[in-house]
Design an enzyme around this catalytic site. Sequence first.
Site, PDB file in Angstrom:
ATOM      1  CE1 TYR A 218     -42.862-101.016  -5.442  1.00  0.00           C
ATOM      2  CE2 TYR A 218     -43.263-101.919  -3.265  1.00  0.00           C
ATOM      3  CZ  TYR A 218     -43.686-101.687  -4.563  1.00  0.00           C
ATOM      4  OH  TYR A 218     -44.923-102.117  -4.958  1.00  0.00           O
ATOM      5  CG  ASN A 223     -32.236 -95.809   3.731  1.00  0.00           C
ATOM      6  OD1 ASN A 223     -31.239 -95.386   4.300  1.00  0.00           O
ATOM      7  ND2 ASN A 223     -33.458 -95.460   4.097  1.00  0.00           N
ATOM      8  CB  CYS A 326     -43.691 -90.938   0.546  1.00  0.00           C
ATOM      9  SG  CYS A 326     -44.007 -91.667  -1.076  1.00  0.00           S
ATOM     10  CD  GLU A 360     -41.607 -90.965   3.982  1.00  0.00           C
ATOM     11  OE1 GLU A 360     -41.052 -91.945   3.464  1.00  0.00           O
ATOM     12  OE2 GLU A 360     -41.751 -89.883   3.395  1.00  0.00           O
TER      13      GLU A 360
END
Length: 368
Positions: A218, A223, A326, A360
Amino acid sequence: MTSTALNTAGYQQQLDEKAERIQNIFEDFETPELEVFASPAEHYRMRAEFRMWHEGEDLYYVMFNQETREKYRVDQFPAASRLINDLMPLLVEALKPSQTLRHKLFQIDFLSTLSGEILVSLLYHRQLDEEWEVEIKKLKQRLNDEGFNLNIIGRARKMKIVADRDYVIEKLNVFDQTLTYKQVENSFTQPNGEVAQKMLEWAVDCTQDSEGDLLELYCGNGNFSLALAKNFERVLATELAKPSVESAQYNIAVNNIDNVQIVRMSAEDFTDAMAGKREFRRLKAQNVDLQSYNCNTIFVDPPRSGMDEGTCRMVQGYERIMYISCNPDTLKENLEMLSQTHKITRFALFDQFPYTHHMEAGVLLERK
């Protein structure tokens, strides 16, 4: 109501309450001391979207109360970045006099960056024409002359017109490194830029003594992959969404990182590939030899639903598991399986969404 005020004086209290809540959620697990990463108390959201309200000659932003569905006018939005707040009044004043640009405009979305770029999407209940394109280019030039680094997109049913670019270039500082990221409209990006930097630094710190390669599921636009690359010999990362994969490839190139490879696959398919259940042409086409990787560490940042049982079992095969979540509730469900074989050695709360119930979390697990 002309603004959505924030109780900035109460920020620390709401953060303390979240820290207590997340520790209560995981009270059945043996966890180390919670590391808490705060958000700025205002101007923390890099994205915002507003409905547009037409009232005679007036045009203004509105939002809706989630419980009552009542609308209220929004002239400033303190949760959003300063860049969004600076642009909001100038944009609406520039749109008002133009019948071409305001006609059947029903929504405006903003995507801003810490680096100073901003992207605006104008959504219409009508088809856009050449006159609209001419007018929008004039408006864009006028606002850029005011000092903005702005791009604009017009959207209607089955229609997308881009005035120059449909993305922004973000720059995030991770310790002594500045990383460049292409962030495309309508693709997932971390909404809180300052907290995103803290998450990357935490992940880099957790893995600084690593050996071998990293497997990431994922990965989005790369990032975390790019920030973590320096801690590993190689990084193999998977992502299913095509725009995110394309952005990740761009980000690898622009940052001159040569030890990251992105594969467009779902986590479930990748689990099958790793188990040797079936061969995938996609892996062969990209010359990915799974057997050549020496992955001791796996990094996962799954959707709100968490990981399915098969992926959890695959993840248990690694010495170290870094998990960004999350949704603490699905993280807890996954940990019930993962904690059978691994112990939690780092535990973090990232306040991506201040003043909301959203939390988170980050955990590092190491084999018992």
